[in-house]
Every structure is written in C-alpha cells, then in structure tokens.
Design an enzyme around this catalytic site. Structure first.
Site, PDB file in Angstrom:
ATOM      1  N   SER A  10     -24.324  42.669   1.016  1.00 17.90           N
ATOM      2  CA  SER A  10     -24.229  42.830   2.015  1.00 17.90           C
ATOM      3  C   SER A  10     -22.106  42.286   2.681  1.00 17.90           C
ATOM      4  CB  SER A  10     -24.834  41.940   3.078  1.00 17.90           C
ATOM      5  OG  SER A  10     -24.324  41.775   4.668  1.00 17.90           O
ATOM      6  N   HIS A  35     -25.344  47.088   1.396  1.00 25.13           N
ATOM      7  CA  HIS A  35     -26.388  46.945   2.446  1.00 25.13           C
ATOM      8  C   HIS A  35     -25.347  46.986   3.778  1.00 25.13           C
ATOM      9  CE1 HIS A  35     -29.823  45.654   5.024  1.00 25.13           C
ATOM     10  NE2 HIS A  35     -28.863  44.504   5.487  1.00 25.13           N
ATOM     11  N   ASP A  37     -24.263  46.308   7.193  1.00 25.34           N
ATOM     12  CA  ASP A  37     -24.729  45.745   8.946  1.00 25.34           C
ATOM     13  C   ASP A  37     -24.272  46.659   9.630  1.00 25.34           C
ATOM     14  OD1 ASP A  37     -26.649  43.704   7.777  1.00 25.34           O
ATOM     15  OD2 ASP A  37     -25.381  42.389   7.043  1.00 25.34           O
ATOM     16  N   MET A  39     -23.847  46.055  13.924  1.00 24.96           N
ATOM     17  CA  MET A  39     -24.651  45.089  14.691  1.00 24.96           C
ATOM     18  C   MET A  39     -24.065  46.155  16.449  1.00 24.96           C
ATOM     19  SD  MET A  39     -24.717  41.879  13.233  1.00 24.96           S
ATOM     20  CE  MET A  39     -25.534  41.095  12.277  1.00 24.96           C
ATOM     21  N   HIS A  76     -28.509  49.068   7.656  1.00 22.83           N
ATOM     22  CA  HIS A  76     -29.650  48.059   9.043  1.00 22.83           C
ATOM     23  C   HIS A  76     -29.151  48.970  10.414  1.00 22.83           C
ATOM     24  CE1 HIS A  76     -31.300  43.607   9.444  1.00 22.83           C
ATOM     25  NE2 HIS A  76     -31.091  44.742   9.812  1.00 22.83           N
ATOM     26  N   MET A  78     -28.743  47.277  12.975  1.00 20.08           N
ATOM     27  CA  MET A  78     -29.166  45.890  14.214  1.00 20.08           C
ATOM     28  C   MET A  78     -28.800  46.557  15.452  1.00 20.08           C
ATOM     29  SD  MET A  78     -28.496  43.363  12.588  1.00 20.08           S
ATOM     30  CE  MET A  78     -27.828  44.340  10.783  1.00 20.08           C
ATOM     31  N   MET A 169     -36.368  40.666   7.762  1.00 16.38           N
ATOM     32  CA  MET A 169     -35.885  39.435   8.059  1.00 16.38           C
ATOM     33  C   MET A 169     -35.778  37.706   8.013  1.00 16.38           C
ATOM     34  SD  MET A 169     -33.245  41.333   8.952  1.00 16.38           S
ATOM     35  CE  MET A 169     -31.949  40.002   9.765  1.00 16.38           C
ATOM     36  N   ASP A 203     -33.804  39.793   3.572  1.00 14.37           N
ATOM     37  CA  ASP A 203     -32.082  39.712   4.356  1.00 14.37           C
ATOM     38  C   ASP A 203     -32.156  38.634   5.170  1.00 14.37           C
ATOM     39  OD1 ASP A 203     -29.865  40.107   5.357  1.00 14.37           O
ATOM     40  OD2 ASP A 203     -29.673  41.586   6.504  1.00 14.37           O
ATOM     41  N   GLY A 204     -30.765  38.174   5.022  1.00 10.06           N
ATOM     42  CA  GLY A 204     -31.179  36.477   5.357  1.00 10.06           C
ATOM     43  C   GLY A 204     -30.733  34.932   4.365  1.00 10.06           C
TER      44      GLY A 204
HETATM   45  O1  LIG Z   1     -27.990  41.348   8.606  1.00  9.53           O
HETATM   46  C1  LIG Z   1     -27.503  40.464   8.232  1.00  9.53           C
HETATM   47  C2  LIG Z   1     -27.151  39.556   9.283  1.00  9.53           C
HETATM   48  O2  LIG Z   1     -28.541  39.778  10.317  1.00  9.53           O
HETATM   49  C3  LIG Z   1     -27.508  39.886   7.185  1.00  9.53           C
HETATM   50  O3  LIG Z   1     -27.295  41.069   6.086  1.00  9.53           O
HETATM   51  C4  LIG Z   1     -26.516  38.720   6.800  1.00  9.53           C
HETATM   52  O4  LIG Z   1     -25.385  39.259   6.100  1.00  9.53           O
HETATM   53  C5  LIG Z   1     -26.604  38.553   5.513  1.00  9.53           C
HETATM   54  O5  LIG Z   1     -26.545  37.057   5.251  1.00  9.53           O
HETATM   55  P1  LIG Z   1     -25.872  36.265   4.634  1.00  9.53           P
HETATM   56  O6  LIG Z   1     -27.203  34.984   5.069  1.00  9.53           O
HETATM   57  O7  LIG Z   1     -26.581  36.593   2.908  1.00  9.53           O
HETATM   58  O8  LIG Z   1     -24.707  35.214   4.282  1.00  9.53           O
END
Ligand SMILES: O=C(CO)[C@@H](O)[C@H](O)COP(=O)(O)O
Length: 252
Positions: A10, A35, A37, A39, A76, A78, A169, A203-204
């Site tokens: 990401s 990836h 993101d 937002m 992604h 959001m 997620m 993811d996360g």
């Molecule tokens: O979509 C998201 C957060 O909303 C992710 O893509 C985060 O960017 C992942 O980060 P890490 O948890 O791997 O640091």
C-alpha cells in the site's frame, strides 16, 4: 488449488514526495501489484489523492497496457460515490477498481451507472460498468459488514456482474499502521471454502507477524503498507509474505 500469492504494498505508507520512485522501487523489490488507497474524507475520516496523482505515478511503473499481473494498479476506492470516479480512474491508468459495498448501496440515483431511476446503485450494476471500461472489479467490505451480503453478488450467473476480487478489511478503513483484526478472518475462510479460485484480498495490519493467520484462512492478495515501507529491506518482507501464502496453496 487456491490462487498464487499476490503481494500488493500500500503506497499510503510511501514517501508522497517521491511517490513515482516509490512505486518503481517497490515493483523492482518484488511486489506484484501496487495498492493505491483513495480516500475522500467522507466515506472515511481521512483524505489522500485522486486521479490526477494516479495519472502522474502510473508511467513510473513499466508494464504492458491492459495486461493484468506485474504492476497492476489496485485502486481501493474509500469514497462515498464510487460510480462517479470510474471513468477518471480508467483514464488515469487504474487496472482494478475496488469499491466499497457500503458506499455502493447508499449511493443515489444520480451516482448510479444508468442514472435513470431513483433506485440505489446496485453493486452488480457498478461491477458491470467497471468491466465495460475494461478494468477488473473488486468489492470491499468493512469490519462491521457481514460476509453474507456478498453471496448474492458472487453467485450471480451473469459473468460481467461478478467481481474479480473481494477485499476483506482487517482494520477500519482510513489509516495505515493500525492493529490487525483477526476477528475478520472467518469471512476469508468462508469465502475461500465456497470460492477456491477467487482472489481474496486482506488489507490492514498485515506483516510477518500476522501473515500466517491470514494465509491459513485463505487470503492470497496481501496488502501491506507500514510493514513494507517501514522495513530496512522491503524486498525481504515481500518475499516472506509471498512464501507464507504460497506454502499453503493446495492445502486449503
Ligand atoms: O486501506 C488501508 C487503510 O484504510 C490500508 O491499505 C492501509 O494503508 C494498510 O496499511 P498497514 O496497516 O499495512 O500499515
């Protein structure tokens, strides 16, 4: 057999002042996808960037146009109005447009692909629209959304209305660097049981510490932000994440 590992760092955790270089370096270090993101400050309480930035960073990753695989831009979304930005992201070079189920079902008619009725935007209609622009389509769910909402969408007999990937997620969307929510893994396991060949992304909070649990559940598309960009050797982290998924192939 479940699909091969796809490691998608990401770029939320990359140095935004050097984003193009960070993308190129990460692919050179062994990443499969990037990836990205997106937002909007409405769907999630944070803002990143939009299509103009994707347009600028895309040429830093050398890959054949229209081919899925190395260098895929996995966007992604959001955002509160997922239909509204499909064309812009296509033009910017997005390969896989992954929207949130929760955003799609609360979008209004004006934001729907047909724009002709006052019905809610349907995830199936949105997937079909993304496919019509020759992108892959992903559908994401937040931790508070049950996996059951996906069955009807995945069981659809019309191929162009079916997603190419599901994103579960494993943190509340909005920020990098949060703790992994193992509570979300039963969703991954339920999906893998029913769909052995589906690309299932998590993811996360993914890292060398949490990857085994995610891989055991059946995830094969692994997003990792802080674990990759915060490492002294990002290539080694990417290699370990891939190995953890691939050793489980055929056992799930
Ligand atoms: O979509 C998201 C957060 O909303 C992710 O893509 C985060 O960017 C992942 O980060 P890490 O948890 O791997 O640091």
């Amino acid at each position: 057999m479940s699909p091969a590992a796809i490691i998608a760092p990401s770029i939320l955790s990359a140095d935004f002042a050097e984003l193009g270089k960070a993308c190129a370096d990460t692919i050179a270090q062994g990443a499969d996808w990037l990836h990205v993101d997106i937002m909007d400050g409405h769907f999630v309480p944070n803002m990143t960037f939009g299509a103009p930035v994707v347009t600028k960073i895309r040429p830093h990753v050398d890959r054949p146009a229209g081919a899925y695989g190395k260098g895929t831009f996995d966007c992604h979304m959001m955002i509160a109005e997922p239909k509204r930005w499909v064309k812009d992201f296509k033009s910017a070079g997005c390969d896989l447009y992954c929207f949130h189920y929760e955003a799609a079902i609360s979008s209004t008619a004006a934001d729907s692909p047909s724009g002709t009725s006052d019905a809610k935007t349907s995830p199936k209609e949105l997937i079909k629209y993304i496919h019509s622009l020759d992108m892959q389509a992903g559908i994401a769910i937040k931790p508070s959304t049950p996996v059951d909402v996906l069955w009807e969408i995945l069981e659809n007999s019309v191929q162009e209305e079916r997603p190419d990937m599901v994103l579960i997620m494993t943190v509340e969307p909005g920020f990098g660097g949060q703790s992994f929510m193992a509570s979300e893994l039963p969703k991954v396991a339920a999906l893998r049981k029913k769909y052995p060949e589906l690309n299932i992304e998590v993811d996360g909070g993914l890292s060398e510490k949490t990857i085994d649990q995610a891989a055991d559940a059946g995830a094969n598309v692994i997003v990792a932000g802080s674990a990759v960009f915060g490492a002294s050797d990002p290539g080694e982290v990417i290699r370990k994440l891939r190995e953890a998924v691939d050793v489980r192939r055929g056992k799930l």
